[in-house]
Write an enzyme that holds these catalytic residues in place. Structure first.
Site, PDB file in Angstrom:
ATOM      1  N   ASN A 144      -5.642  12.541  -6.886  1.00 51.66           N
ATOM      2  CA  ASN A 144      -5.832  12.691  -8.325  1.00 51.66           C
ATOM      3  C   ASN A 144      -6.195  11.351  -8.978  1.00 51.66           C
ATOM      4  O   ASN A 144      -5.327  10.511  -9.264  1.00 51.66           O
ATOM      5  CB  ASN A 144      -4.526  13.254  -8.917  1.00 51.66           C
ATOM      6  CG  ASN A 144      -4.649  13.560 -10.390  1.00 51.66           C
ATOM      7  OD1 ASN A 144      -5.459  12.960 -11.096  1.00 51.66           O
ATOM      8  ND2 ASN A 144      -3.852  14.499 -10.845  1.00 51.66           N
ATOM      9  N   ASN A 176       4.216   7.383   2.354  1.00 51.43           N
ATOM     10  CA  ASN A 176       5.003   8.345   1.587  1.00 51.43           C
ATOM     11  C   ASN A 176       4.381   9.731   1.552  1.00 51.43           C
ATOM     12  O   ASN A 176       5.079  10.730   1.400  1.00 51.43           O
ATOM     13  CB  ASN A 176       5.153   7.813   0.149  1.00 51.43           C
ATOM     14  CG  ASN A 176       5.658   8.876  -0.786  1.00 51.43           C
ATOM     15  OD1 ASN A 176       6.825   9.215  -0.781  1.00 51.43           O
ATOM     16  ND2 ASN A 176       4.757   9.455  -1.594  1.00 51.43           N
ATOM     17  N   LYS A 192       8.307  15.586  10.208  1.00 54.67           N
ATOM     18  CA  LYS A 192       9.242  14.529   9.799  1.00 54.67           C
ATOM     19  C   LYS A 192       9.984  13.974  11.021  1.00 54.67           C
ATOM     20  O   LYS A 192      10.286  12.785  11.085  1.00 54.67           O
ATOM     21  CB  LYS A 192      10.221  15.072   8.751  1.00 54.67           C
ATOM     22  CG  LYS A 192       9.548  15.435   7.434  1.00 54.67           C
ATOM     23  CD  LYS A 192       8.851  14.234   6.818  1.00 54.67           C
ATOM     24  CE  LYS A 192       8.152  14.544   5.517  1.00 54.67           C
ATOM     25  NZ  LYS A 192       7.444  13.406   4.925  1.00 54.67           N
ATOM     26  N   ASP A 220      -8.248  11.857   0.334  1.00 56.80           N
ATOM     27  CA  ASP A 220      -7.645  13.149   0.656  1.00 56.80           C
ATOM     28  C   ASP A 220      -7.214  13.073   2.124  1.00 56.80           C
ATOM     29  O   ASP A 220      -8.053  13.115   3.032  1.00 56.80           O
ATOM     30  CB  ASP A 220      -8.656  14.283   0.433  1.00 56.80           C
ATOM     31  CG  ASP A 220      -8.022  15.645   0.692  1.00 56.80           C
ATOM     32  OD1 ASP A 220      -6.969  15.698   1.362  1.00 56.80           O
ATOM     33  OD2 ASP A 220      -8.581  16.663   0.226  1.00 56.80           O
ATOM     34  N   TYR A 278       6.614  21.516   8.987  1.00 55.49           N
ATOM     35  CA  TYR A 278       7.009  20.400   8.104  1.00 55.49           C
ATOM     36  C   TYR A 278       8.143  19.597   8.738  1.00 55.49           C
ATOM     37  O   TYR A 278       8.084  18.370   8.839  1.00 55.49           O
ATOM     38  CB  TYR A 278       7.442  20.936   6.731  1.00 55.49           C
ATOM     39  CG  TYR A 278       8.001  19.858   5.814  1.00 55.49           C
ATOM     40  CD1 TYR A 278       7.159  18.947   5.177  1.00 55.49           C
ATOM     41  CD2 TYR A 278       9.377  19.741   5.590  1.00 55.49           C
ATOM     42  CE1 TYR A 278       7.664  17.950   4.346  1.00 55.49           C
ATOM     43  CE2 TYR A 278       9.892  18.752   4.765  1.00 55.49           C
ATOM     44  CZ  TYR A 278       9.032  17.858   4.148  1.00 55.49           C
ATOM     45  OH  TYR A 278       9.547  16.877   3.321  1.00 55.49           O
ATOM     46  N   VAL A 324       0.873  -1.185   0.000  1.00 54.39           N
ATOM     47  CA  VAL A 324       0.000   0.000   0.000  1.00 54.39           C
ATOM     48  C   VAL A 324       0.902   1.225   0.000  1.00 54.39           C
ATOM     49  O   VAL A 324       1.791   1.338   0.851  1.00 54.39           O
ATOM     50  CB  VAL A 324      -0.909   0.000   1.257  1.00 54.39           C
ATOM     51  CG1 VAL A 324      -1.729   1.284   1.341  1.00 54.39           C
ATOM     52  CG2 VAL A 324      -1.823  -1.220   1.248  1.00 54.39           C
TER      53      VAL A 324
HETATM   54  N1  LIG Z   1      11.051  15.688  -3.158  1.00 55.16           N
HETATM   55  C1  LIG Z   1      11.968  15.881  -2.267  1.00 55.16           C
HETATM   56  O1  LIG Z   1      13.014  16.484  -2.555  1.00 55.16           O
HETATM   57  C2  LIG Z   1      11.797  15.351  -0.876  1.00 55.16           C
HETATM   58  C3  LIG Z   1      12.817  15.529   0.057  1.00 55.16           C
HETATM   59  C4  LIG Z   1      12.666  15.034   1.339  1.00 55.16           C
HETATM   60  C5  LIG Z   1      11.521  14.328   1.677  1.00 55.16           C
HETATM   61  N2  LIG Z   1      10.531  14.173   0.771  1.00 55.16           N
HETATM   62  C6  LIG Z   1       9.320  13.446   1.206  1.00 55.16           C
HETATM   63  O2  LIG Z   1       9.057  12.391   0.307  1.00 55.16           O
HETATM   64  C7  LIG Z   1       7.656  12.222   0.152  1.00 55.16           C
HETATM   65  C8  LIG Z   1       7.274  12.309  -1.310  1.00 55.16           C
HETATM   66  O3  LIG Z   1       7.728  13.551  -1.786  1.00 55.16           O
HETATM   67  P1  LIG Z   1       7.496  13.988  -3.290  1.00 55.16           P
HETATM   68  O4  LIG Z   1       8.394  15.127  -3.530  1.00 55.16           O
HETATM   69  O5  LIG Z   1       7.524  12.804  -4.189  1.00 55.16           O
HETATM   70  O6  LIG Z   1       6.019  14.553  -3.189  1.00 55.16           O
HETATM   71  P2  LIG Z   1       5.066  15.056  -4.378  1.00 55.16           P
HETATM   72  O7  LIG Z   1       5.695  14.817  -5.692  1.00 55.16           O
HETATM   73  O8  LIG Z   1       4.615  16.399  -4.022  1.00 55.16           O
HETATM   74  O9  LIG Z   1       3.884  14.026  -4.246  1.00 55.16           O
HETATM   75  C9  LIG Z   1       3.110  14.007  -3.141  1.00 55.16           C
HETATM   76  C10 LIG Z   1       2.091  12.910  -3.298  1.00 55.16           C
HETATM   77  O10 LIG Z   1       1.210  13.032  -2.225  1.00 55.16           O
HETATM   78  C11 LIG Z   1      -0.101  13.177  -2.738  1.00 55.16           C
HETATM   79  N3  LIG Z   1      -0.841  14.074  -1.872  1.00 55.16           N
HETATM   80  C12 LIG Z   1      -0.574  15.362  -1.561  1.00 55.16           C
HETATM   81  N4  LIG Z   1      -1.508  15.863  -0.755  1.00 55.16           N
HETATM   82  C13 LIG Z   1      -2.386  14.841  -0.531  1.00 55.16           C
HETATM   83  C14 LIG Z   1      -3.590  14.729   0.203  1.00 55.16           C
HETATM   84  N5  LIG Z   1      -4.106  15.751   0.869  1.00 55.16           N
HETATM   85  N6  LIG Z   1      -4.236  13.535   0.208  1.00 55.16           N
HETATM   86  C15 LIG Z   1      -3.769  12.495  -0.492  1.00 55.16           C
HETATM   87  N7  LIG Z   1      -2.630  12.540  -1.208  1.00 55.16           N
HETATM   88  C16 LIG Z   1      -1.973  13.707  -1.242  1.00 55.16           C
HETATM   89  C17 LIG Z   1       0.043  13.748  -4.124  1.00 55.16           C
HETATM   90  O11 LIG Z   1      -1.004  13.315  -4.955  1.00 55.16           O
HETATM   91  P3  LIG Z   1      -2.360  14.093  -5.243  1.00 55.16           P
HETATM   92  O12 LIG Z   1      -1.989  15.495  -5.587  1.00 55.16           O
HETATM   93  O13 LIG Z   1      -2.937  13.304  -6.370  1.00 55.16           O
HETATM   94  O14 LIG Z   1      -3.160  13.973  -4.005  1.00 55.16           O
HETATM   95  C18 LIG Z   1       1.312  13.035  -4.580  1.00 55.16           C
HETATM   96  O15 LIG Z   1       1.020  11.767  -5.075  1.00 55.16           O
HETATM   97  C19 LIG Z   1       7.001  13.289   1.017  1.00 55.16           C
HETATM   98  O16 LIG Z   1       6.659  12.735   2.258  1.00 55.16           O
HETATM   99  C20 LIG Z   1       8.089  14.331   1.186  1.00 55.16           C
HETATM  100  O17 LIG Z   1       7.939  15.045   2.377  1.00 55.16           O
HETATM  101  C21 LIG Z   1      10.642  14.660  -0.490  1.00 55.16           C
END
Ligand SMILES: NC(=O)c1ccc[n+]([C@@H]2O[C@H](COP(=O)([O-])OP(=O)(O)OC[C@H]3O[C@@H](n4cnc5c(N)ncnc54)[C@H](OP(=O)(O)O)[C@@H]3O)[C@@H](O)[C@H]2O)c1
Length: 360
Positions: A93, A150, A222, A122, A218, A64
């Protein structure tokens, strides 16, 4: 001749003893450093971690993945399916989730039978009884081997806590903490019954490796996940369940054309990537972050022997930086650097917003 040791308060002890003690302490410290460095390098570049077969890959078990419609979550889902897990993907989405389900079913390796399903959720809506009941129904008869917590929301751009929009802060805490706890609570009893499982949460440099001024909610969310995972891990490790937090630094997404410019550029849902300029801080893709994790399940890599149990920093550049920062150990300095960086990112983001407002 009088040596400087004779001037010290313990001058009654023969200076040869003092020198031998200092030498032994120095050797011990250096030895400890070298053993730690070797451990980090071996885990990061050589030794594989646990096999996903342990969690039911190829035997009908499900993975999951929350927040799976894009980014790192999407990659986790794709790679878990390739490893033989049925996959349930959750996000808001529906179109993106359906496309992912089609992609998974179309690319199942020959000889493997993999199902994929999606559910629109959501995670900011903690009180939406209908969606949570649909989630419980969906997973009721699933043999869940892997849960990837995630989903994560960050700030649109850095702001002092006092200025951060209240709704944004509430959403960050609901999604990153409360919804994650709710999903884990729903999945865990089944794992305990089956005596196997992996619960993986997406951590971040912010809040886990450094303090992050202007991203306080934020970063704290974490830190919560890391602490929650460490405690939960101790409770369930005797029951065949592994719990880990992946400490991700920054990830550049393929569609971000110029990461230096794009950081913190607000989009309707938040930011794509955080941080200053490019370089070692960045993993070149979500695909690489996900595959490095699945190669090193159970290996702390850069987090090895840093007093942060169940934390894993598997991607090689993140691993080396995390380790180096722990060797330096000057947390206050890193916090000040992060603060300055965030002030600059905020300034650039606001300027960009102003430019865009003028265009309209
Ligand atoms: N990217 C980085 O550089 C980075 C660095 C450190 C840690 N992280 C962590 O890694 C994880 C993934 O990051 P990412 O950058 O891949 O994120 P992302 O591209 O922004 O994707 C976030 C995902 O969460 C979903 N989401 C957001 N709000 C939501 C809600 N209210 N309900 C259900 N789903 C929701 C989005 O889909 P929908 O819009 O379809 O809902 C999307 O699938 C996060 O926990 C982030 O904090 C990321």
């Amino acid at each position: 001749m009088t040596s400087f040791l004779d001037l010290l308060p313990f001058r009654t002890i023969p200076s040869s003893y003092v020198l031998a003690t200092l030498l032994a302490l120095g050797t011990l410290t250096l030895g400890k450093f070298l053993v730690k460095a070797l451990g980090v390098l071996l885990q990061t570049f050589v030794l594989p971690g646990k096999s996903v077969k342990k969690y039911g890959a190829g035997k009908g078990a499900w993975a999951v993945v929350t927040g799976a419609s894009e980014g790192i979550g999407r990659e986790y889902a794709l790679q878990l399916a390739k490893k033989g897990f049925n996959v349930l993907v959750l996000a808001r989405n529906a179109t993106a989730l359906n496309a992912l389900v089609s992609e998974i079913t179309a690319t199942v390796p020959a000889g493997k039978s993999v199902q994929a399903r999606s559910l629109v959720m959501d995670f900011s809506k903690l009180d939406n009884a209908t969606q949570w009941s649909a989630f419980h129904t969906e997973i009721a008869n699933m043999d869940i081997g892997v849960l990837v917590n995630n989903v994560g929301r960050s700030h649109s751009y850095p702001a002092d806590f006092v200025d951060a929009p209240e709704e944004e802060v509430d959403n960050i805490l609901s999604i990153n903490i409360n919804a994650t706890v709710k999903v884990t609570r729903a999945v865990l009893p089944g794992m305990i019954k089956r005596k196997r499982g992996l619960i993986l949460s997406s951590g971040s440099l912010a809040g886990i490796s450094i303090v992050s001024p202007m991203l306080a909610p934020y970063a704290a969310s974490k830190a919560f996940l890391a602490s929650f995972s460490a405690a939960l891990s101790e409770e369930v490790k005797g029951k065949g369940i592994d719990v880990e937090t992946v400490n991700t630094y920054f990830v550049v997404f393929e569609h971000v054309e110029n990461p230096q410019v794009q950081h913190y550029v607000p989009n309707p849902e938040g930011v794509r990537s955080l941080g200053p300029s490019s370089g070692l801080l960045y993993a070149s893709s979500a695909q690489k972050v996900a595959s490095s994790y699945f190669y090193q399940i159970g290996s702390p890599c850069g987090a090895l022997w840093t007093g942060r149990p169940t934390l894993s920093t598997p991607y090689w550049s993140h691993s080396l930086l995390d380790w180096a920062m722990n060797v330096i150990g000057w947390k206050g300095l890193f916090g000040r650097i992060a603060h300055k960086t965030h002030i600059d990112i905020r300034r650039r983001a606001l300027r960009k917003l102003e430019r865009e407002a003028k265009k309209q």
